[in-house]
Design a protein around this motif. Structure first.
Motif, PDB file in Angstrom:
ATOM      1  N   MET A 246      -0.115 -59.588  93.510  1.00  0.00           N
ATOM      2  CA  MET A 246       0.870 -59.181  92.505  1.00  0.00           C
ATOM      3  C   MET A 246       1.845 -60.321  92.230  1.00  0.00           C
ATOM      4  SD  MET A 246       1.607 -55.315  93.929  1.00  0.00           S
ATOM      5  CE  MET A 246       2.966 -55.033  92.809  1.00  0.00           C
ATOM      6  N   ASN A 247       2.301 -60.379  90.980  1.00  0.00           N
ATOM      7  CA  ASN A 247       3.293 -61.390  90.587  1.00  0.00           C
ATOM      8  C   ASN A 247       4.719 -60.850  90.608  1.00  0.00           C
ATOM      9  OD1 ASN A 247       1.299 -63.343  90.108  1.00  0.00           O
ATOM     10  ND2 ASN A 247       0.903 -62.489  88.059  1.00  0.00           N
ATOM     11  N   VAL A 248       4.845 -59.518  90.646  1.00  0.00           N
ATOM     12  CA  VAL A 248       6.164 -58.877  90.712  1.00  0.00           C
ATOM     13  C   VAL A 248       6.130 -57.892  91.884  1.00  0.00           C
ATOM     14  CG1 VAL A 248       7.885 -57.453  89.549  1.00  0.00           C
ATOM     15  CG2 VAL A 248       6.526 -59.108  88.229  1.00  0.00           C
ATOM     16  N   ILE A 249       7.059 -58.047  92.793  1.00  0.00           N
ATOM     17  CA  ILE A 249       7.088 -57.190  93.982  1.00  0.00           C
ATOM     18  C   ILE A 249       8.435 -56.489  94.085  1.00  0.00           C
ATOM     19  CG2 ILE A 249       7.065 -57.177  96.519  1.00  0.00           C
ATOM     20  CD1 ILE A 249       5.094 -59.461  96.420  1.00  0.00           C
ATOM     21  N   GLU A 250       8.385 -55.189  94.218  1.00  0.00           N
ATOM     22  CA  GLU A 250       9.588 -54.373  94.425  1.00  0.00           C
ATOM     23  C   GLU A 250       9.780 -54.173  95.927  1.00  0.00           C
ATOM     24  OE1 GLU A 250      11.839 -52.938  92.480  1.00  0.00           O
ATOM     25  OE2 GLU A 250      11.051 -53.284  90.452  1.00  0.00           O
ATOM     26  N   LEU A 251      10.859 -54.685  96.441  1.00  0.00           N
ATOM     27  CA  LEU A 251      11.143 -54.545  97.865  1.00  0.00           C
ATOM     28  C   LEU A 251      11.961 -53.285  98.132  1.00  0.00           C
ATOM     29  CD1 LEU A 251      12.161 -58.048  99.291  1.00  0.00           C
ATOM     30  CD2 LEU A 251       9.996 -56.865  99.508  1.00  0.00           C
ATOM     31  N   GLU A 252      11.507 -52.499  99.096  1.00  0.00           N
ATOM     32  CA  GLU A 252      12.319 -51.378  99.561  1.00  0.00           C
ATOM     33  C   GLU A 252      13.231 -51.884 100.679  1.00  0.00           C
ATOM     34  OE1 GLU A 252      10.157 -47.944 100.698  1.00  0.00           O
ATOM     35  OE2 GLU A 252       9.015 -47.805  98.817  1.00  0.00           O
TER      36      GLU A 252
END
Length: 432
Positions: free
Chosen positions: A59-65
């Motif tokens: 993935m090129n965009v990662i959403e971090l929790e």
């Protein structure tokens, strides 16, 4: 001539701050960072993410929790930025948030740097927060350093804020330790605990620390009236949680002084069984000292010394002559501690006593003791220290003995002296 920008500064400015040639976007807490996988792989967190079969690896965009409430945007900014530069300047007021972020991202170097910053900036205002954070994030060396600071400074750096922050479990560790720097005597430990318990129970109180004792006495007096004198406060629902802390008070050195014994009886905090037991213990100890030829400890029993020795201390504000006598029925041994001409001297004091029964008249008496000296800077950080270790000293009537010679390295004032004394033979002590 225009000064050329260093490579590290260029990398930080161009790649991190400007995000040039970014190949991945990290999103967290409503913010976005244009970063680079090759730099992120310095983090154990991202290295595992990119090298495995996780979906994020492509993935090129990662959403971090962000599950840790200590982590904020500013902490993430510094943590991500540390991957692009050699040095990170850590603000002590931000170190806990940064440590949380570094632990989540598995940045070992940054975690270590946070730990060193914490150890260097321990004060009365930071010590409890650092201690709790060190426990949460596994920094045992920081936790140990905070505990040492509290053992050295609890009696001299007391404040409303510190006493509100000190947990029951942490206070129990401090009060039970033979390494607690007690100033001046065990009764002062009891008084400190009374103030601390009041502030734990009434955290909304915000007066000056000088007013705490008066307010605490009034508050506990009101509780006594409510109970009608039937139970001690520590046996009540409100006080029960504090029992394990007060249980580590060395009551035998409190009730040996008349004024202190009267205060403890008046306060009604301690269970009556505790007091009756220690009164009995002390009475037998005094009888043994005079009638059973108990001449004191004959060998070092470290466990006995650490758990049952009398803790007392003094502050030397400046160089000069000092002499202390810790009053009370201390098993029939009246001891003078003198500081003069850079010597610490112990003297058995048997002459000219107002009451002959206050001292032992046996020709020779022994004590087990440990003497510690230390000086601290204004924040409570230890500058230097020295100890005799545990020793046995035998004194004849009115004999004096030099126990320590202070060299110039220790003459940083104020200087704190803390003593641990054991007067009776451990194998003959009455059980409480």
């Amino acid at each position: 001539r225009k000064k050329l920008k260093s490579t590290s500064k260029y990398i930080y400015q161009t790649l991190f701050l400007n995000g040039e040639n970014s190949d991945i976007k990290i999103c967290a807490l409503g913010e976005e960072w244009n970063l680079h996988k090759i730099y992120l792989c310095q983090s154990g967190y991202f290295s595992s993410m990119f090298s495995g079969s996780w979906k994020e690896s492509s993935m090129n965009v990662i959403e971090l929790e962000i599950p840790d409430q200590n982590i904020d945007v500013e902490a993430l900014q510094v943590a991500f930025g540390s991957l692009y530069r050699d040095d990170v300047l850590i603000n002590p007021s931000r170190v806990v948030a940064l440590l949380a972020a570094a632990c989540m991202l598995q940045l070992d170097g940054l975690i270590q740097q946070c730990g060193e910053t914490m150890k260097e900036t321990i004060t009365a205002q930071t010590v409890c927060g650092y201690y709790n954070s060190a426990g949460t994030y596994g920094l045992d060396s920081v936790k140990k350093k905070c505990l040492e600071w509290l053992l050295n400074n609890l009696m001299t750096h007391q404040s409303v804020g510190l006493f509100k922050e000190l947990s029951i479990n942490l206070m129990k560790q401090l009060i039970s330790s033979s390494n607690l720097f007690v100033l001046q005597v065990e009764m002062d430990v009891y008084t400190a605990l009374k103030k601390w318990m009041f502030l734990q129970l009434v955290p909304s109180w915000n007066g000056s620390f000088k007013q705490v004792l008066t307010e605490a006495d009034a508050w506990f007096a009101e509780r006594r009236r409510e109970f009608g004198g039937d139970i001690a406060f520590l046996e009540s629902a409100q006080g029960n949680a504090f029992l394990p802390v007060f249980a580590h008070l060395r009551l035998q050195y409190i009730i040996s002084d008349l004024a202190s014994a009267r205060i403890v009886e008046r306060d009604g905090l301690l269970p009556s069984e505790w007091l009756s037991s220690v009164y009995k213990q002390q009475w037998f100890a005094m009888l043994r000292a005079e009638q059973d030829n108990d001449t004191g400890p004959q060998e070092i029993n470290k466990e006995e010394l650490e758990g049952n020795s009398m803790r007392c201390g003094r502050k030397l504000a400046k160089d000069g002559d000092y002499c202390w006598r810790w009053t009370g029925f201390n098993f029939g041994l009246d001891l003078l501690v003198t500081y003069t001409n850079r010597y610490i001297i112990f003297k058995r004091n048997t002459l000219n006593q107002p009451c002959s029964g206050a001292v032992s008249l046996q020709p020779r008496r022994s004590i087990a003791f440990r003497l510690r000296l230390a000086s601290f800077d204004c924040s409570g950080k230890m500058i230097c220290s020295r100890t005799t270790g545990y020793q046995i000293l035998t004194l004849e009537k009115d004999q004096e003995q030099i126990v320590m010679n202070l060299d110039s390295r220790l003459l940083t004032f104020p200087l704190y002296i803390c003593c641990n004394f054991l007067y009776t033979s451990p194998e003959k002590r009455a059980d409480s």
